[in-house]
Design an enzyme around this catalytic site. Sequence first.
Site, mmCIF file in Angstrom:
data_model
loop_
_atom_site.group_PDB
_atom_site.id
_atom_site.type_symbol
_atom_site.label_atom_id
_atom_site.label_comp_id
_atom_site.label_asym_id
_atom_site.label_seq_id
_atom_site.Cartn_x
_atom_site.Cartn_y
_atom_site.Cartn_z
ATOM 1 N N CYS A 187 50.617 56.823 36.080
ATOM 2 C CA CYS A 187 50.256 58.166 36.546
ATOM 3 C C CYS A 187 51.518 58.801 37.122
ATOM 4 O O CYS A 187 52.118 58.261 38.043
ATOM 5 C CB CYS A 187 49.177 58.036 37.621
ATOM 6 S SG CYS A 187 48.807 59.595 38.447
ATOM 7 N N GLU A 218 56.058 60.507 43.767
ATOM 8 C CA GLU A 218 55.277 59.274 43.677
ATOM 9 C C GLU A 218 54.761 59.075 42.266
ATOM 10 O O GLU A 218 54.414 60.038 41.581
ATOM 11 C CB GLU A 218 54.038 59.389 44.559
ATOM 12 C CG GLU A 218 54.270 59.095 46.005
ATOM 13 C CD GLU A 218 52.960 59.181 46.794
ATOM 14 O OE1 GLU A 218 53.023 59.618 47.936
ATOM 15 O OE2 GLU A 218 51.896 58.826 46.264
ATOM 16 N N CYS A 238 47.017 59.981 46.976
ATOM 17 C CA CYS A 238 48.303 60.303 46.363
ATOM 18 C C CYS A 238 48.981 61.360 47.210
ATOM 19 O O CYS A 238 48.338 62.228 47.767
ATOM 20 C CB CYS A 238 48.141 60.912 44.984
ATOM 21 S SG CYS A 238 46.877 60.189 43.999
ATOM 22 N N CYS A 256 44.712 73.017 47.068
ATOM 23 C CA CYS A 256 43.373 72.407 47.167
ATOM 24 C C CYS A 256 43.203 71.796 48.570
ATOM 25 O O CYS A 256 44.089 71.091 49.053
ATOM 26 C CB CYS A 256 43.190 71.327 46.105
ATOM 27 S SG CYS A 256 43.308 71.971 44.423
ATOM 28 N N CYS A 315 43.601 67.891 49.289
ATOM 29 C CA CYS A 315 44.710 67.199 48.632
ATOM 30 C C CYS A 315 45.954 67.150 49.510
ATOM 31 O O CYS A 315 46.395 68.171 50.052
ATOM 32 C CB CYS A 315 45.036 67.907 47.328
ATOM 33 S SG CYS A 315 46.376 67.126 46.423
HETATM 34 N N1 SAH Z 1 46.963 69.475 39.691
HETATM 35 C C1 SAH Z 1 46.254 68.623 38.807
HETATM 36 C C2 SAH Z 1 46.648 67.160 38.864
HETATM 37 C C3 SAH Z 1 46.981 66.514 40.155
HETATM 38 S S1 SAH Z 1 45.702 65.948 41.229
HETATM 39 C C4 SAH Z 1 44.769 68.774 39.006
HETATM 40 O O1 SAH Z 1 44.360 69.514 39.886
HETATM 41 O O2 SAH Z 1 44.007 68.200 38.251
HETATM 42 C C5 SAH Z 1 44.810 64.679 40.408
HETATM 43 C C6 SAH Z 1 43.337 64.633 40.789
HETATM 44 O O3 SAH Z 1 43.153 64.102 42.101
HETATM 45 C C7 SAH Z 1 42.690 65.992 40.792
HETATM 46 O O4 SAH Z 1 41.395 65.910 40.244
HETATM 47 C C8 SAH Z 1 42.628 66.297 42.265
HETATM 48 O O5 SAH Z 1 41.679 67.295 42.542
HETATM 49 C C9 SAH Z 1 42.284 64.942 42.826
HETATM 50 N N2 SAH Z 1 42.522 64.779 44.245
HETATM 51 C C10 SAH Z 1 43.500 65.303 45.004
HETATM 52 N N3 SAH Z 1 43.386 64.905 46.279
HETATM 53 C C11 SAH Z 1 42.334 64.085 46.333
HETATM 54 C C12 SAH Z 1 41.716 63.345 47.363
HETATM 55 N N4 SAH Z 1 42.177 63.397 48.615
HETATM 56 N N5 SAH Z 1 40.643 62.597 47.049
HETATM 57 C C13 SAH Z 1 40.188 62.537 45.777
HETATM 58 N N6 SAH Z 1 40.715 63.205 44.763
HETATM 59 C C14 SAH Z 1 41.789 63.980 45.034
#
Ligand code: SAH
Length: 353
Positions: free
Chosen positions: A111, A98, A339, A122, A125
């Site tokens: 992005c 994506e 995302c 995480c 996520c």
């Molecule tokens: N791996 C990298 C980049 C990808 S995620 C990182 O951890 O920074 C991009 C951002 O979106 C990160 O800050 C991640 O923690 C956040 N993120 C992921 N899932 C999310 C969600 N469901 N709601 C809000 N932020 C989210």
Amino acid sequence: MTEERKETEDLLSMDLPALKAAVGALGEKSYRAEQIYGWLHRKLAGSWDEMTNVPAALREKMAARWPIGAPEQRALQISKIDGTRKYLFRMRDGNYVESVWMSYHHGNSVCISSQVGCRMGCTFCASTLLGLTRNLTPGEMLGQIYAISRDTGERVSNVVVMGTGEPLDNYENLVRFLRMLSDENGLHISERNITVSTCGLVPGIRRLAGEKLMINLALSLHAPDDVLRQRLMPVARAYRIPEIMDALRDYYRVNRRRLTFEYSLIRGVNDTDECAEKLAALLKGMNCLVNLIPVNPVTERGYRETRREGVLAFKKKLENHGIHVTIRREMGRDIDGACGQLRKRCTEMDQKA
Ligand code: SAH
């Protein structure tokens, strides 16, 4: 040439010296490689046929060995609220990624994803739910930007590596991508307009500081202490906050770019007054920006976002300590939540089919 490079070699991953070597191996002059490079990375050609000033015979020979391999657009969702465009691309091996295009008054931002899936785990996520499938090549990262640029017909001025994947877990490919993206023979996007977001892989941050790239770093912090952070992010067990902060300070010493801390607010989990106070203490005296993101609910996880009043109160608390805070514009909220969810749905559909 490193091992990794041979493994991942696809046309769009070749920098100019690599392309010169490929063209040279066919007995052709090196200015032909410059022409081809310009077609691929500046004019964003989608096919060999477009390269009209390159002799047809050379194009044919090249095309037989090096398909352009651009990501194929499989789905596009356009937000009715703000025009944000979310793309689903299919890679040559059938994997999906994506990417998102956003239009701001100061320009257009893309992005991109850096991996197919992610292994960081995480808990909030969606991108990590299916684990890591593979790294994306430099060409596949560039290809997302080129495909979007072709589709919108507009120039991209900012790039954020904040889609699926942990960029510093795909280090070599990331750095080659960054160099090709900012190269004057390509899109020539200023390093200052590129941001890499990481969950805090300390060795990667330190190594990146040594590359002398002027790119921006964003750290996904999400908790002001390690106890809470470890509940949300497994990677926090490997790298503790004080270690990460040291690496970030060293990064700052080298390139003087203001650091961004991303903080996704989860109702009742990391949005308390106490968290705000601890966060303020942690960031005291740093040249930084805190980006608050009401968490995008992922049904599989059961987290809910902090309500609007709570987000504003959290922001105010930080601001009282002199910290710069933005609330992420909730772009494209109407187009499919967090995302990674679009990709996940399509991947699962393919697996069932
Ligand atoms: N791996 C990298 C980049 C990808 S995620 C990182 O951890 O920074 C991009 C951002 O979106 C990160 O800050 C991640 O923690 C956040 N993120 C992921 N899932 C999310 C969600 N469901 N709601 C809000 N932020 C989210």
